[in-house]
Design a protein around this motif. Structure first.
Motif, PDB file in Angstrom:
ATOM      1  N   ILE A 197       2.472   5.900  -7.387  1.00 32.35           N
ATOM      2  CA  ILE A 197       1.409   6.539  -8.152  1.00 32.35           C
ATOM      3  C   ILE A 197       1.432   8.050  -7.959  1.00 32.35           C
ATOM      4  O   ILE A 197       1.354   8.820  -8.916  1.00 32.35           O
ATOM      5  N   LYS A 198       1.565   8.497  -6.720  1.00 34.73           N
ATOM      6  CA  LYS A 198       1.501   9.934  -6.431  1.00 34.73           C
ATOM      7  C   LYS A 198       2.840  10.651  -6.628  1.00 34.73           C
ATOM      8  O   LYS A 198       2.869  11.823  -6.987  1.00 34.73           O
ATOM      9  N   THR A 238      -0.531   0.830  -9.632  1.00 38.55           N
ATOM     10  CA  THR A 238      -1.934   0.447  -9.564  1.00 38.55           C
ATOM     11  C   THR A 238      -2.077  -1.063  -9.349  1.00 38.55           C
ATOM     12  O   THR A 238      -2.904  -1.513  -8.553  1.00 38.55           O
ATOM     13  N   SER A 246       2.835   1.434  -3.405  1.00 36.00           N
ATOM     14  CA  SER A 246       1.981   1.785  -4.546  1.00 36.00           C
ATOM     15  C   SER A 246       1.543   3.240  -4.471  1.00 36.00           C
ATOM     16  O   SER A 246       1.514   3.931  -5.490  1.00 36.00           O
ATOM     17  N   TRP A 247       1.219   3.716  -3.280  1.00 32.83           N
ATOM     18  CA  TRP A 247       0.841   5.129  -3.151  1.00 32.83           C
ATOM     19  C   TRP A 247       2.010   6.022  -3.561  1.00 32.83           C
ATOM     20  O   TRP A 247       1.830   6.992  -4.292  1.00 32.83           O
ATOM     21  N   TRP A 248       3.193   5.663  -3.115  1.00 29.20           N
ATOM     22  CA  TRP A 248       4.368   6.462  -3.424  1.00 29.20           C
ATOM     23  C   TRP A 248       4.648   6.462  -4.920  1.00 29.20           C
ATOM     24  O   TRP A 248       4.962   7.500  -5.498  1.00 29.20           O
ATOM     25  N   PHE A 287      -1.201  -1.921  -5.826  1.00 32.87           N
ATOM     26  CA  PHE A 287      -2.305  -1.564  -4.942  1.00 32.87           C
ATOM     27  C   PHE A 287      -3.363  -2.676  -4.940  1.00 32.87           C
ATOM     28  O   PHE A 287      -3.863  -3.071  -3.887  1.00 32.87           O
ATOM     29  N   PHE A 304       0.834  -1.199   0.000  1.00 34.96           N
ATOM     30  CA  PHE A 304       0.000   0.000   0.000  1.00 34.96           C
ATOM     31  C   PHE A 304       0.871   1.253   0.000  1.00 34.96           C
ATOM     32  O   PHE A 304       0.651   2.183  -0.784  1.00 34.96           O
ATOM     33  N   LEU A 305       1.856   1.285   0.871  1.00 41.24           N
ATOM     34  CA  LEU A 305       2.749   2.447   0.935  1.00 41.24           C
ATOM     35  C   LEU A 305       3.533   2.631  -0.353  1.00 41.24           C
ATOM     36  O   LEU A 305       3.649   3.742  -0.885  1.00 41.24           O
TER      37      LEU A 305
END
Length: 116
Positions: A26-27, A61, A22-24, A64, A19-20
């Motif tokens: 993507i964003k 993605t 994938s967020w990093w 995630f 989760f961490l």
């Protein structure tokens, strides 16, 4: 319910880390560099900035989605007792297969989008 279930502990830890990550990715996609291979480790991602950005967003993605699957399996694993070693081997195998599938999917998506 077994609180020493290696299956659930490994899957939930990997889900949190994915989760961490994938967020990093993507964003905050890392800056493009020809000499650096990113999270997806694709041989096609370093060809241009467009390849780089697409591979990290698409791979992020997919990571995630894998994290959600691992989270669900980890929660379900609390209700099933596999034994310590069997649960450990199953969890590591699931994570490795998931990451390998993502790597193959990112390579195929890069080829489909940009060509060889």
């Amino acid at each position: 319910m077994n609180d020493q279930n290696s299956f659930s502990i490994i899957l939930l830890t990997c889900a949190f880390m994915l989760f961490l990550t994938s967020w990093w990715y993507i964003k905050r996609t890392p800056k493009y560099s020809k000499s650096y291979k990113g999270l997806t480790k694709s041989k096609y991602e370093g060809r241009s900035k467009a390849h780089w950005d697409f591979s990290h967003i698409y791979g992020g993605t997919l990571y995630f989605k894998l994290a959600i699957v691992l989270l669900i399996l980890g929660v379900l694993g609390f209700f099933i007792d596999f034994g310590f070693m069997i649960g450990f081997i199953m969890a590591i195998t699931i994570v490795c297969i998931g990451i390998t599938i993502i790597r193959i999917k990112v390579d195929n998506a890069l080829i489909d989008r940009f060509g060889k």
